[in-house]
Design an enzyme around this catalytic site. Structure first.
Site, short mmCIF file in Angstrom:
data_model
loop_
_atom_site.label_atom_id
_atom_site.label_comp_id
_atom_site.label_asym_id
_atom_site.label_seq_id
_atom_site.Cartn_x
_atom_site.Cartn_y
_atom_site.Cartn_z
N GLU A 31 39.07 39.47 39.01
CA GLU A 31 38.05 40.07 40.21
C GLU A 31 37.34 41.35 39.36
OE1 GLU A 31 41.20 42.57 41.72
OE2 GLU A 31 40.02 44.54 42.27
N ARG B 141 54.43 33.83 23.26
CA ARG B 141 52.63 34.61 23.94
C ARG B 141 52.27 33.15 25.06
NH1 ARG B 141 52.58 33.54 18.08
NH2 ARG B 141 52.34 35.56 17.25
N ASN C 109 41.48 43.90 48.28
CA ASN C 109 41.63 45.08 48.49
C ASN C 109 41.76 45.90 49.84
OD1 ASN C 109 43.51 45.02 45.78
ND2 ASN C 109 40.80 45.69 45.07
#
Ligand code: NAD
Length: 371
Positions: free
Chosen positions: A239, A123, A247
């Site tokens: 984002e 985890r 981008n």
């Protein structure tokens, strides 16, 4: 070894870390990573090419720290479930504990895969990025996006998992193939174009020396790029907004990568560079930026010996509608609308869904006709 080691701090509350940048840092790996360890042991994921070139030096730098390593095949195809499964099972076999650290020694492929493995193992265990390509040093090792590809598309499976340290040894860039180096430079140029006109101007002057191996220029470019990415990631880690600026060039670039089958006809950074030129062309046609800006972008890519146009991509490409269909599969599509990163000038990018589809089509058609 040059004494200069630069540090860029990524100030994400609770997940902050340093990016250390310098020549010969692998030799100091033990001193850099040691303070993070609860016991003198790390597990290294790398690829076969990087292992042959740099694993011994990295292990020597780790000194007394025990460091089992697993080398995966080099290349984008490694970012798949099968290799990911092997890597995670190897880490379990190595008895990596919750408080241990996984090291990613390699380019963006290894960084993305190892980071994702660390995100899900027990985890979540901590990991350190030791990026060995220019692309990984200026982009993929910073910001915590980790993951693998699915047959349906790139990076569709993954997690946000920030590294605990990034160790960028600019010395290892010396063994990169020139084409791989220049592909990474595409991402460097992107930072200038998206938010830092002075950096772009600096690159116009220093880019050739940097490509030829100038150490100070390489360190300065990696530092400035990491600072730019760190500031954006601090504002928008997952984002929701501003991070999409990173981008720039990618909407066009991803479509071109898909059209060329993610093969060595077009490397990711090459697609980004051509995509940046197209994004500036679109911005100029929309009257957002000066007519001279797209030519200036192309002139710099040309001066660096990089691909700058669709004409520079070997082999067949789909027609304009085919490329637009590929763009529509991009992760940046939101509510069915394609988002573009456009610019009001060099260093002044912004995110918009307001690009005229007919104009996008005619720019692509013209670029294809020039092939
Ligand atoms: N996580 C992010 O935020 C992010 C951002 C950009 C790109 N990426 C991902 O990064 C990947 C591309 O990264 P990349 O360009 O580093 O590719 P890569 O990891 O495949 O490395 C390119 C080639 O260079 C070799 N190599 C690596 N270091 C070397 C060295 N020092 N000397 C000689 N050869 C070396 C590799 O073995 C490989 O063959 C893509 O999968 C992309 O999706 C991720």
């Amino acid at each position: 070894m040059s004494a200069t080691v630069e540090t860029v701090h990524v100030a994400l509350p609770g997940r902050e870390y340093d990016i250390r940048i310098g020549e010969g840092l692998l030799a100091r790996a033990g001193a850099e990573i040691g303070p993070l360890l609860r016991r003198p042991r790390v597990a290294i994921l790398t690829d076969e090419t990087v292992a042959a070139l740099h694993l011994a030096a990295f292990r020597a730098g780790l000194g007394d720290i025990e460091a089992p390593a697993q080398a995966l095949p080099a290349g984008e195809a490694t970012k798949c479930w099968a290799q990911f499964g092997c890597a995670v099972e190897w880490l379990i076999e190595q008895k990596v504990e919750r408080r241990d650290i996984v090291v990613a020694l390699g380019g963006g492929v290894i960084g993305d895969l190892a980071g994702f493995a660390a995100a899900v193992l027990r985890r979540g265990v901590r990991f350190v990025q030791v990026p060995t390509t220019l692309l990984a040093q200026v982009d993929s090792s910073v910001g915590g996006k980790t993951g693998i590809n699915s047959p349906q598309g790139k990076n569709l499976i993954g997690a946000f998992h920030q590294p605990s340290l990034v160790l960028a040894d600019t010395g290892v860039l010396g063994t990169l193939a020139p084409r791989d180096f220049l592909a990474g430079y595409g991402e460097v140029v992107k930072y200038g174009l998206l938010g830092d006109a002075a950096f772009f101007e600096w690159l116009e002057a220093q880019g050739p020396a940097l490509a030829a191996g100038d150490v100070a220029a390489r360190i300065a470019a990696v530092k400035r790029s990491c600072e730019a990415k760190a500031r954006i990631v601090e504002r928008d880690e997952t984002e929701q907004g501003d991070r999409a600026l990173l981008n720039l060039g990618h909407t066009f670039g991803h479509a071109l990568e898909a059209a060329t089958g993610y093969s060595d006809r077009l490397l990711h950074g090459e697609g980004v560079a051509i995509g940046c030129a197209l994004a500036f062309e679109l911005s100029a046609r929309m009257g957002l930026c000066a007519q001279e800006d797209p030519s200036r972008v192309r002139a710099h890519l040309d001066a660096m010996g990089m691909k700058k146009d669709l004409a520079d991509i070997p082999g067949d490409l789909p027609d304009a509608d085919g490329l637009i269909a590929l763009m529509a599969q991009d992760k940046k599509v939101q509510d069915g609308r394609l988002r573009f990163i456009l610019a009001r000038g060099i260093g002044e990018a912004f995110v918009t869904a307001e690009a005229d589809p007919a104009l996008v089509r005619s720019i692509l058609a013209e670029a294809l006709a020039a092939r």
